[in-house]
Scaffold this active site. Structure first.
Site, PDB file in Angstrom:
ATOM      1  N   ARG A   1      -1.930  -4.532  -7.914  1.00 13.89           N
ATOM      2  CA  ARG A   1      -0.748  -4.583  -7.349  1.00 13.89           C
ATOM      3  C   ARG A   1      -0.946  -5.856  -6.013  1.00 13.89           C
ATOM      4  NH1 ARG A   1      -0.405   1.002  -4.881  1.00 13.89           N
ATOM      5  NH2 ARG A   1       1.503   0.562  -3.741  1.00 13.89           N
TER       6      ARG A   1
ATOM      7  N   ARG B   1      11.227  -8.583  -5.071  1.00 16.36           N
ATOM      8  CA  ARG B   1       9.715  -8.835  -5.273  1.00 16.36           C
ATOM      9  C   ARG B   1       9.528  -9.926  -5.841  1.00 16.36           C
ATOM     10  NH1 ARG B   1       8.011  -2.861  -4.547  1.00 16.36           N
ATOM     11  NH2 ARG B   1       5.832  -2.858  -4.276  1.00 16.36           N
TER      12      ARG B   1
ATOM     13  N   LYS C   1       5.704  -1.468   5.234  1.00 16.09           N
ATOM     14  CA  LYS C   1       6.992  -1.839   4.927  1.00 16.09           C
ATOM     15  C   LYS C   1       7.889  -0.351   5.155  1.00 16.09           C
ATOM     16  CE  LYS C   1       6.676  -3.469   0.611  1.00 16.09           C
ATOM     17  NZ  LYS C   1       5.343  -3.470   0.563  1.00 16.09           N
TER      18      LYS C   1
ATOM     19  N   ARG D   1      -4.317   6.685   1.633  1.00 13.26           N
ATOM     20  CA  ARG D   1      -2.864   6.951   1.904  1.00 13.26           C
ATOM     21  C   ARG D   1      -2.459   8.333   1.259  1.00 13.26           C
ATOM     22  NH1 ARG D   1       1.913   2.893   0.944  1.00 13.26           N
ATOM     23  NH2 ARG D   1       1.641   3.078  -1.209  1.00 13.26           N
TER      24      ARG D   1
ATOM     25  N   ARG E   1      -0.399   8.872  -4.279  1.00 16.35           N
ATOM     26  CA  ARG E   1       0.127   8.178  -5.233  1.00 16.35           C
ATOM     27  C   ARG E   1      -0.944   7.812  -6.475  1.00 16.35           C
ATOM     28  NH1 ARG E   1       4.178   3.770  -3.011  1.00 16.35           N
ATOM     29  NH2 ARG E   1       3.376   2.714  -4.739  1.00 16.35           N
TER      30      ARG E   1
HETATM   31  P1  AMP Z   1       6.302   0.735  -3.966  1.00 13.70           P
HETATM   32  O1  AMP Z   1       6.663   2.126  -3.611  1.00 13.70           O
HETATM   33  O2  AMP Z   1       7.256  -0.299  -3.160  1.00 13.70           O
HETATM   34  O3  AMP Z   1       4.847   0.259  -3.600  1.00 13.70           O
HETATM   35  O4  AMP Z   1       6.502   0.529  -5.348  1.00 13.70           O
HETATM   36  C1  AMP Z   1       5.710   1.214  -6.307  1.00 13.70           C
HETATM   37  C2  AMP Z   1       5.785   0.317  -7.816  1.00 13.70           C
HETATM   38  O5  AMP Z   1       6.967   0.482  -8.264  1.00 13.70           O
HETATM   39  C3  AMP Z   1       5.491  -0.996  -7.701  1.00 13.70           C
HETATM   40  O6  AMP Z   1       4.039  -1.112  -7.914  1.00 13.70           O
HETATM   41  C4  AMP Z   1       6.192  -1.628  -9.010  1.00 13.70           C
HETATM   42  O7  AMP Z   1       5.636  -1.070 -10.168  1.00 13.70           O
HETATM   43  C5  AMP Z   1       7.529  -0.660  -8.831  1.00 13.70           C
HETATM   44  N1  AMP Z   1       8.423  -1.474  -8.083  1.00 13.70           N
HETATM   45  C6  AMP Z   1       9.092  -1.119  -6.797  1.00 13.70           C
HETATM   46  N2  AMP Z   1       9.903  -1.971  -6.221  1.00 13.70           N
HETATM   47  C7  AMP Z   1      10.066  -2.850  -7.325  1.00 13.70           C
HETATM   48  C8  AMP Z   1      10.612  -4.044  -7.636  1.00 13.70           C
HETATM   49  N3  AMP Z   1      11.363  -4.524  -6.460  1.00 13.70           N
HETATM   50  N4  AMP Z   1      10.513  -4.948  -8.578  1.00 13.70           N
HETATM   51  C9  AMP Z   1       9.644  -4.515  -9.722  1.00 13.70           C
HETATM   52  N5  AMP Z   1       9.018  -3.231  -9.559  1.00 13.70           N
HETATM   53  C10 AMP Z   1       9.039  -2.662  -8.465  1.00 13.70           C
END
Ligand code: AMP
Length: 218
Positions: A171, A88, A13, A127, A160
């Site tokens: 996740r 999400r 994404k 990653r 990360r």
């Molecule tokens: P990402 O970088 O998009 O993979 O997000 C990393 C983490 O941030 C996720 O595993 C969630 O813990 C939190 N997070 C990111 N976006 C959201 C969202 N829209 N709703 C809830 N938690 C989020």
């Protein structure tokens, strides 16, 4: 245009949102990046988000929605943006629709990047990201020219903490349980575009751009 990028963690994404953001001149709004930035600044939201992120769980809707709605109120999002990692949950999707509608705006398309689970785990566990500009690398698929350094800006690369195998599995479970239902939500509105994400980066980008171009000419 307001476009949403949907996909499991590791589907690409962020990478595709970056390409599209340059192609369409739209700001790239990544909820995960906003949480990580908040954490670097040690804000209350950042510290609370970390406790959920470390476990691979979602941050509560109320906090996430508030953060995103504040972000899209900024002038750079007045005529559109690309959402990456948000919404999400169904509640987030509905809150976003409601907020946009109040201002006479609407989501145009939701792009779902489909990738098989075993490929997602492989991608996430290899990653590395640039601490400065967030450009992603992969130890075997797309390594940087100099180990540990970003090709684009020279920034330091890091892994990360939530890309560990245990957290990755959680996740993916969270994605299936909480995010997959929103595919149906956008499908019913005739806004969902599905693309095959199990290709190299440019191949995925071409599918997205041609699907968007086709939908705009209708
Ligand atoms: P990402 O970088 O998009 O993979 O997000 C990393 C983490 O941030 C996720 O595993 C969630 O813990 C939190 N997070 C990111 N976006 C959201 C969202 N829209 N709703 C809830 N938690 C989020």
């Amino acid at each position: 245009m307001y476009i949403i990028m949907l996909g499991a963690p590791g589907a690409g994404k962020g990478t595709q949102a970056d390409i599209l953001s340059q192609e369409m001149n739209l700001p790239h709004i990544a909820s995960g990046d906003l949480f990580r930035q908040a954490l670097e600044k040690r804000t209350d939201v950042g510290l609370l988000a970390k406790s959920h992120m470390d476990k691979g769980e979602l941050v509560p809707d109320e906090i996430t929605i508030k953060m995103i709605l504040e972000r899209i109120d900024q002038p750079d999002c007045a005529s559109g943006c690309l959402f990456d990692g948000f919404p999400r949950t169904l509640q987030q999707a509905k809150a976003l629709d409601k907020a946009l509608k109040e201002q006479g705006r609407t989501i145009d398309k939701a792009i779902y990047i489909e990738v098989p689970d075993e490929e997602l785990v492989k991608r996430l566990s290899g990653r590395w990201l640039c601490r400065t500009c967030q450009t992603p690398y992969h130890i075997t698929n797309s390594p940087p020219k100099t180990p540990g350094k970003c090709d684009r800006c020279g920034g330091e690369l890091y892994q990360r903490s939530d890309d560990r195998e245990e957290t990755v599995k959680e996740r993916l479970n969270v994605f299936l349980a909480q995010t997959v239902p929103i595919l149906d939500y956008y499908e019913k509105q005739g806004k969902l575009i599905r693309v095959n994400g199990n290709l190299e980066m440019q191949g995925v980008a071409r599918q997205i751009i041609s699907a968007l171009t086709a939908s705009m000419s209708h």
